[in-house]
Design a protein around this motif. Structure first.
Motif, PDB file in Angstrom:
ATOM      1  N   LYS A 305     -45.380  53.052 -27.226  1.00  0.00           N
ATOM      2  CA  LYS A 305     -46.087  52.520 -26.049  1.00  0.00           C
ATOM      3  C   LYS A 305     -45.476  51.195 -25.604  1.00  0.00           C
ATOM      4  O   LYS A 305     -45.180  50.997 -24.418  1.00  0.00           O
ATOM      5  CB  LYS A 305     -47.560  52.321 -26.381  1.00  0.00           C
ATOM      6  CG  LYS A 305     -48.321  51.442 -25.372  1.00  0.00           C
ATOM      7  CD  LYS A 305     -49.642  50.972 -25.937  1.00  0.00           C
ATOM      8  CE  LYS A 305     -50.243  49.874 -25.075  1.00  0.00           C
ATOM      9  NZ  LYS A 305     -51.525  49.353 -25.613  1.00  0.00           N
ATOM     10  N   ASN A 308     -41.916  51.486 -24.354  1.00  0.00           N
ATOM     11  CA  ASN A 308     -41.918  52.124 -23.041  1.00  0.00           C
ATOM     12  C   ASN A 308     -42.292  51.119 -21.950  1.00  0.00           C
ATOM     13  O   ASN A 308     -41.651  51.056 -20.889  1.00  0.00           O
ATOM     14  CB  ASN A 308     -42.906  53.299 -23.045  1.00  0.00           C
ATOM     15  CG  ASN A 308     -42.539  54.364 -22.025  1.00  0.00           C
ATOM     16  OD1 ASN A 308     -41.420  54.409 -21.532  1.00  0.00           O
ATOM     17  ND2 ASN A 308     -43.477  55.229 -21.719  1.00  0.00           N
ATOM     18  N   GLN A 337     -47.162  57.963 -24.301  1.00  0.00           N
ATOM     19  CA  GLN A 337     -46.933  57.886 -22.859  1.00  0.00           C
ATOM     20  C   GLN A 337     -48.249  57.707 -22.106  1.00  0.00           C
ATOM     21  O   GLN A 337     -48.321  56.984 -21.113  1.00  0.00           O
ATOM     22  CB  GLN A 337     -46.192  59.135 -22.385  1.00  0.00           C
ATOM     23  CG  GLN A 337     -44.758  59.208 -22.887  1.00  0.00           C
ATOM     24  CD  GLN A 337     -44.081  60.524 -22.587  1.00  0.00           C
ATOM     25  OE1 GLN A 337     -44.752  61.553 -22.374  1.00  0.00           O
ATOM     26  NE2 GLN A 337     -42.752  60.524 -22.558  1.00  0.00           N
ATOM     27  N   LYS A 338     -49.287  58.378 -22.582  1.00  0.00           N
ATOM     28  CA  LYS A 338     -50.616  58.247 -21.969  1.00  0.00           C
ATOM     29  C   LYS A 338     -51.128  56.817 -22.118  1.00  0.00           C
ATOM     30  O   LYS A 338     -51.648  56.230 -21.156  1.00  0.00           O
ATOM     31  CB  LYS A 338     -51.587  59.233 -22.628  1.00  0.00           C
ATOM     32  CG  LYS A 338     -53.022  59.187 -22.087  1.00  0.00           C
ATOM     33  CD  LYS A 338     -53.861  60.278 -22.727  1.00  0.00           C
ATOM     34  CE  LYS A 338     -55.304  60.254 -22.205  1.00  0.00           C
ATOM     35  NZ  LYS A 338     -56.050  59.062 -22.624  1.00  0.00           N
ATOM     36  N   ARG A 341     -49.332  54.577 -19.670  1.00  0.00           N
ATOM     37  CA  ARG A 341     -49.791  54.761 -18.281  1.00  0.00           C
ATOM     38  C   ARG A 341     -51.120  54.062 -18.038  1.00  0.00           C
ATOM     39  O   ARG A 341     -51.372  53.533 -16.958  1.00  0.00           O
ATOM     40  CB  ARG A 341     -49.920  56.249 -17.957  1.00  0.00           C
ATOM     41  CG  ARG A 341     -48.609  56.982 -17.768  1.00  0.00           C
ATOM     42  CD  ARG A 341     -48.836  58.336 -17.109  1.00  0.00           C
ATOM     43  NE  ARG A 341     -49.711  59.204 -17.898  1.00  0.00           N
ATOM     44  CZ  ARG A 341     -49.292  60.037 -18.858  1.00  0.00           C
ATOM     45  NH1 ARG A 341     -47.996  60.087 -19.142  1.00  0.00           N
ATOM     46  NH2 ARG A 341     -50.143  60.789 -19.507  1.00  0.00           N
ATOM     47  N   GLU A 342     -51.976  54.061 -19.045  1.00  0.00           N
ATOM     48  CA  GLU A 342     -53.323  53.495 -18.880  1.00  0.00           C
ATOM     49  C   GLU A 342     -53.362  51.980 -19.066  1.00  0.00           C
ATOM     50  O   GLU A 342     -54.334  51.338 -18.714  1.00  0.00           O
ATOM     51  CB  GLU A 342     -54.255  54.152 -19.898  1.00  0.00           C
ATOM     52  CG  GLU A 342     -54.496  55.644 -19.630  1.00  0.00           C
ATOM     53  CD  GLU A 342     -55.298  56.305 -20.749  1.00  0.00           C
ATOM     54  OE1 GLU A 342     -55.457  55.669 -21.830  1.00  0.00           O
ATOM     55  OE2 GLU A 342     -55.761  57.445 -20.558  1.00  0.00           O
ATOM     56  N   LYS A 344     -52.928  48.023 -18.681  1.00  0.00           N
ATOM     57  CA  LYS A 344     -52.912  47.054 -17.574  1.00  0.00           C
ATOM     58  C   LYS A 344     -52.742  45.658 -18.173  1.00  0.00           C
ATOM     59  O   LYS A 344     -53.357  45.320 -19.187  1.00  0.00           O
ATOM     60  CB  LYS A 344     -54.195  47.119 -16.761  1.00  0.00           C
ATOM     61  CG  LYS A 344     -54.309  48.362 -15.872  1.00  0.00           C
ATOM     62  CD  LYS A 344     -55.592  48.342 -15.059  1.00  0.00           C
ATOM     63  CE  LYS A 344     -55.623  49.496 -14.052  1.00  0.00           C
ATOM     64  NZ  LYS A 344     -55.406  50.801 -14.684  1.00  0.00           N
TER      65      LYS A 344
END
Length: 347
Positions: A305, A308, A337-338, A341-342, A344
């Motif tokens: 994570k 990435n 990956q999830k 993406r989530e 912030k």
């Protein structure tokens, strides 16, 4: 043995061919580099008479300096104007030098500054430097240290070493507060004394970036004797003020034990603070800690994570992420990956 002779023959043929196809201007450049100025001048003159702006600038330069031909400022002026009229920044800069010279019958600081300015607007670094010195040495203008420094900074921004010019500026103008950007430029050109002076002044005003830079310079002995204890003090103060770069550097110090006892958990703590602010270098460092299980339980999903997320702005993290994937299952990669993406950043 035959092979060696064959290769030598081919090399000679290639060199001969390259010489044969070189333009007259290129031949003159080579003669100039070899110190055969008279021959170079003759070729430059022939090409200049054909309208080659580059050659016209060289002819003007040779006449103004008396290289390969008797000095003649009037002829220099004529050829340089021909070249400048075609847009040659070099010719404009040479004209500035011609008019600046007190020994020239054409001497005029006003004209020198005019032509330097035109060349500088075209990105000519020599003209920018000359403008800086005109303001520094009161050549046709009142001394203006701010303008002088501004021109030197423009040269530095082009990637040239202006350390000597900045030292002269400090000697003549003394010290002044300067902006953070001034300090960074001084630091970039390794004028550490000037950079440190600016950062120290700004740090007294609680500029967190300057506080961090003083700590960084102390840590690595730039502009002062190396002092890791003072370096850590600067890092910690800026880190506690929320500055991500300082948080990452403090975490790095804990990871390696530089200036503090080695402590992986504290390293992770500060890496996390900086990573949450979307500092890609800290995100990469945090990914490494999760991959290696240093200060945290080893977790390839979280390591992936952070690698990435880091890869968006730190391209080297792509390699770290891809290498890690070789040790992960498809479901682990999908989960990582999830999470990425989530995620912030902290505001």
């Amino acid at each position: 043995m035959k092979l060696i002779h064959t290769l030598l023959a081919i090399t000679i043929i290639i060199l001969a061919a390259s010489t044969a196809f070189a333009s007259p201007y290129e031949k003159a450049l080579q003669l100039n580099q070899d110190g055969n100025y008279e021959a170079a001048f003759q070729i430059y003159l022939q090409e200049a008479q054909k309208g080659d702006a580059r050659a016209q600038a060289k002819v003007g330069l040779f006449y103004s300096a008396g290289i390969g031909v008797m000095r003649d400022d009037i002829k220099a002026q004529r050829w340089l104007h021909k070249s400048a009229d075609q847009g040659s920044a070099d010719a404009m800069s040479y004209l500035g030098s011609l008019y600046e010279s007190p020994s020239s019958p054409l001497h005029s600081y006003d004209l020198a500054r005019k032509w330097y300015m035109e060349a500088a607007q075209k990105g000519n670094s020599n003209a920018m430097t000359s403008l800086g010195y005109m303001y520094l040495e009161e050549k046709g203008v009142k001394r203006d240290c701010q303008k002088a420094e501004g021109w030197f900074q423009k040269v530095a921004a082009l990637g040239y070493d202006v350390n000597f010019s900045m030292e002269q500026l400090t000697k003549i103008c003394g010290t002044k507060s300067g902006s953070y950007e001034d300090g960074k430029i001084a630091y970039k050109v390794k004028n550490y004394a000037r950079a440190r002076e600016i950062f120290l002044n700004l740090s007294k005003k609680n500029d967190v970036r300057a506080i961090y830079m003083i700590g960084y310079m102390d840590m690595y002995g730039e502009g002062s004797l190396q002092n890791e204890i003072n370096g850590i003090k600067g890092y910690r103060k800026a880190a506690e003020m929320g500055y991500a770069e300082a948080q990452h550097s403090l975490g790095f110090s804990y990871r390696l034990g530089n200036g503090v006892p080695q402590d992986y958990k504290k390293a992770v703590y500060w890496y996390q603070k900086a990573a949450d602010q979307n500092l890609c270098s800290a995100q990469n460092s945090l990914g490494y800690m999760y991959e290696q299980g240093k200060g945290v339980i080893k977790d390839y999903v979280l390591a992936h994570k952070w690698y990435n997320l880091s890869s968006v702005n730190c391209k080297g993290s792509v390699r770290d992420r891809d290498n890690l994937e070789k040790q992960m299952t498809p479901s682990q990669i999908a989960e990582a990956q999830k999470l990425a993406r989530e995620w912030k950043p902290n505001q």
